[in-house]
Scaffold this motif. Structure first.
Motif, PDB file in Angstrom:
ATOM      1  N   SER A 236       9.492 -24.205  37.096  1.00 12.71           N
ATOM      2  CA  SER A 236       9.661 -23.136  36.108  1.00 12.71           C
ATOM      3  C   SER A 236      11.091 -23.074  35.607  1.00 12.71           C
ATOM      4  O   SER A 236      11.343 -22.865  34.408  1.00 12.71           O
ATOM      5  N   LEU A 237      12.039 -23.274  36.531  1.00 11.59           N
ATOM      6  CA  LEU A 237      13.446 -23.283  36.131  1.00 11.59           C
ATOM      7  C   LEU A 237      13.720 -24.422  35.152  1.00 11.59           C
ATOM      8  O   LEU A 237      14.408 -24.241  34.138  1.00 11.59           O
ATOM      9  N   ALA A 238      13.172 -25.599  35.442  1.00  6.90           N
ATOM     10  CA  ALA A 238      13.356 -26.734  34.531  1.00  6.90           C
ATOM     11  C   ALA A 238      12.713 -26.460  33.181  1.00  6.90           C
ATOM     12  O   ALA A 238      13.269 -26.805  32.130  1.00  6.90           O
ATOM     13  N   ALA A 239      11.518 -25.835  33.189  1.00  9.66           N
ATOM     14  CA  ALA A 239      10.837 -25.523  31.928  1.00  9.66           C
ATOM     15  C   ALA A 239      11.632 -24.509  31.116  1.00  9.66           C
ATOM     16  O   ALA A 239      11.778 -24.652  29.891  1.00  9.66           O
ATOM     17  N   ARG A 240      12.167 -23.484  31.786  1.00 10.29           N
ATOM     18  CA  ARG A 240      12.969 -22.480  31.074  1.00 10.29           C
ATOM     19  C   ARG A 240      14.222 -23.119  30.485  1.00 10.29           C
ATOM     20  O   ARG A 240      14.634 -22.811  29.359  1.00 10.29           O
ATOM     21  N   ALA A 241      14.851 -23.993  31.253  1.00  6.59           N
ATOM     22  CA  ALA A 241      16.050 -24.668  30.750  1.00  6.59           C
ATOM     23  C   ALA A 241      15.722 -25.520  29.532  1.00  6.59           C
ATOM     24  O   ALA A 241      16.480 -25.571  28.560  1.00  6.59           O
ATOM     25  N   GLN A 242      14.571 -26.171  29.567  1.00  3.96           N
ATOM     26  CA  GLN A 242      14.147 -26.994  28.431  1.00  3.96           C
ATOM     27  C   GLN A 242      13.867 -26.129  27.209  1.00  3.96           C
ATOM     28  O   GLN A 242      14.238 -26.494  26.084  1.00  3.96           O
ATOM     29  N   GLN A 243      13.234 -24.995  27.404  1.00 10.20           N
ATOM     30  CA  GLN A 243      12.957 -24.094  26.289  1.00 10.20           C
ATOM     31  C   GLN A 243      14.244 -23.537  25.690  1.00 10.20           C
ATOM     32  O   GLN A 243      14.381 -23.427  24.473  1.00 10.20           O
ATOM     33  N   LEU A 244      15.187 -23.176  26.574  1.00  5.73           N
ATOM     34  CA  LEU A 244      16.468 -22.661  26.078  1.00  5.73           C
ATOM     35  C   LEU A 244      17.226 -23.718  25.293  1.00  5.73           C
ATOM     36  O   LEU A 244      17.847 -23.423  24.262  1.00  5.73           O
TER      37      LEU A 244
ATOM     38  N   ALA B 120      15.872 -26.207  23.625  1.00  8.50           N
ATOM     39  CA  ALA B 120      15.193 -26.361  22.336  1.00  8.50           C
ATOM     40  C   ALA B 120      15.514 -25.200  21.401  1.00  8.50           C
ATOM     41  O   ALA B 120      15.746 -25.399  20.200  1.00  8.50           O
ATOM     42  N   ALA B 121      15.546 -23.978  21.954  1.00  8.91           N
ATOM     43  CA  ALA B 121      15.871 -22.815  21.131  1.00  8.91           C
ATOM     44  C   ALA B 121      17.308 -22.890  20.620  1.00  8.91           C
ATOM     45  O   ALA B 121      17.592 -22.539  19.470  1.00  8.91           O
TER      46      ALA B 121
ATOM     47  N   ARG C  61      20.548 -25.739  14.187  1.00  5.92           N
ATOM     48  CA  ARG C  61      20.061 -26.310  12.929  1.00  5.92           C
ATOM     49  C   ARG C  61      19.924 -25.242  11.850  1.00  5.92           C
ATOM     50  O   ARG C  61      20.283 -25.463  10.686  1.00  5.92           O
ATOM     51  N   THR C  62      19.392 -24.082  12.240  1.00  8.96           N
ATOM     52  CA  THR C  62      19.241 -23.000  11.270  1.00  8.96           C
ATOM     53  C   THR C  62      20.592 -22.518  10.762  1.00  8.96           C
ATOM     54  O   THR C  62      20.776 -22.273   9.565  1.00  8.96           O
ATOM     55  N   THR C  63      21.558 -22.391  11.692  1.00  7.69           N
ATOM     56  CA  THR C  63      22.893 -21.944  11.302  1.00  7.69           C
ATOM     57  C   THR C  63      23.552 -22.934  10.357  1.00  7.69           C
ATOM     58  O   THR C  63      24.171 -22.544   9.357  1.00  7.69           O
ATOM     59  N   VAL C  64      23.410 -24.219  10.664  1.00 14.02           N
ATOM     60  CA  VAL C  64      23.990 -25.246   9.793  1.00 14.02           C
ATOM     61  C   VAL C  64      23.342 -25.218   8.416  1.00 14.02           C
ATOM     62  O   VAL C  64      24.019 -25.324   7.387  1.00 14.02           O
ATOM     63  N   ALA C  65      22.002 -25.062   8.382  1.00  8.34           N
ATOM     64  CA  ALA C  65      21.304 -25.013   7.097  1.00  8.34           C
ATOM     65  C   ALA C  65      21.732 -23.790   6.279  1.00  8.34           C
ATOM     66  O   ALA C  65      21.940 -23.887   5.060  1.00  8.34           O
TER      67      ALA C  65
END
Length: 368
Positions: free
Chosen positions: A142-150, A152-153, A159-163
């Motif tokens: 779960s810790l690895a999954a949360r880290a992966q989600q963070l 990606a977010a 990307r949104t900020t740059v755009a």
């Protein structure tokens, strides 16, 4: 995330070592090793699928359950630690579908072996530790999954900020610098004509052009650094001076209280766009600029003559699109009216702060 994966790998090794140690003296060590590798492969595929796609095939949990309990009849108590892996897989599925029944099954994965008819089939210590091992694996995955989600977010946010920053730079560069460049072209043409005529006013126009160039350099720096340099009052004076310098009689009427910063900034861009359109697309002799307030709305209108009748309506230019985006962001709208007699009116309506008005059309163009 790397630390979580290291801990997860270390946990798998911690389970496989005692199993291999317990089976080392038996005659079925080769068969047990192959079965153990198959079980670890199924479990790893399930965990990786959970991390990569957020869910994994349920049949993998069923296969793992068979590979957990059936080998007990062949390998005996040495195989008991494998219950911890099954408990971890069940907890991962239980979190995904919010099932308390699967949580109960995960807790019982190891202790259920205590009911085995022969004690030789169960290691009591590992049987009781099974749920704890499953919980530890669940926490690490779960810790690895949360880290992966963070991660990606965070990537999406960057990307949104740059755009958005690229869009801001492009819009400000067009709206601000484009207006200054249009003024510079007209000033240069005026100087050229005055020089040809030997008019002493050419020297004055050269000074104003140099000042305009300095302003343009400051505007470019402001756009590059995202600074706000616009001033509606100063832009009004600049618009009057610019229009009158090219022979357009300009009348300005202001009847408005002090405006909020975002409203004033948007109206400043609208004023630049309107004046730029007068200079580019009309042979105007008269221009009237009004800034009025009423009914909780602020209206900026620019009316000029010298416009030829429009034969066919075309797509709005980049400047109009940029201004539409700014105005609609404040709950306002544009109205553009062209009359066949050559009159052209450009109006911007913006609600006062905290008085946003919703409108379906961002701009309207009509030719009565």
């Amino acid at each position: 995330m790397n630390m979580a994966w290291l801990a997860f790998t270390a946990g798998l090794l911690a389970l496989t070592v005692p199993v291999q140690w317990g089976l080392a003296g038996s005659g079925s060590s080769l068969t047990a090793s192959v079965t153990l590798l198959a079980l670890l492969a199924v479990h790893a595929q399930f965990v990786l699928g959970t991390l990569a796609r957020g869910s994994a095939a349920w049949w993998l949990v069923g296969v793992q359950a068979w590979l957990t309990y059936l080998p007990l009849a062949l390998f005996g108590a040495a195989w008991t630690p494998m219950c911890g892996l099954l408990a971890g897989a069940l907890l991962l599925v239980a979190e995904r579908i919010r099932s308390t029944a699967l949580v109960a099954l995960a807790v019982c994965c190891g202790p259920v072996l205590l009911a085995a008819p022969r004690e030789a089939l169960t290691d009591r210590g590992w049987a009781l530790a099974g749920p704890v091992l499953g919980l530890m694996e669940f926490a690490l995955v779960s810790l690895a999954a949360r880290a992966q989600q963070l991660a990606a977010a965070r990537t999406d946010t960057i990307r949104t900020t740059v755009a958005l920053e690229r869009r801001r730079f492009s819009r400000d560069l067009h709206d601000l610098v484009g207006h200054r460049l249009t003024a510079l072209v007209l000033k240069t043409q005026l100087i050229e004509r005055l020089v040809e005529e030997g008019n002493d006013k050419a020297k004055l126009e050269v000074g104003e052009t140099l000042e305009l160039l300095r302003t343009l350099a400051g505007d470019v720096r402001a756009v590059a650094h995202g600074e706000r340099r616009s001033s509606l009052e100063r832009e009004m004076s600049s618009a009057r001076a610019l229009l009158e310098s090219v022979g357009v009689r300009c009348q300005i009427r202001v009847s408005c209280r002090e405006l909020p910063g975002d409203v004033a900034d948007t109206l400043t861009h609208a004023l630049r766009e309107g004046v730029t359109n007068v200079l580019r697309h009309a042979e105007a002799r008269h221009c009237a600029i009004q800034l009025l307030e009423g009914d909780q709305l602020v209206r900026l209108s620019i009316k000029n003559d010298g416009v030829r009748p429009v034969r066919r309506a075309g797509e709005p230019g980049q400047g109009l699109m940029n201004l539409t985006e700014r105005v609609s962001g404040l709950g306002g709208w544009l109205e553009i009216t062209a009359v066949r007699s050559g009159q052209f009116t450009f109006s911007v309506y913006v609600p006062q702060i905290n008085k946003r008005v919703k409108r379906t059309n961002a701009y309207e163009i009509s030719t009565p």
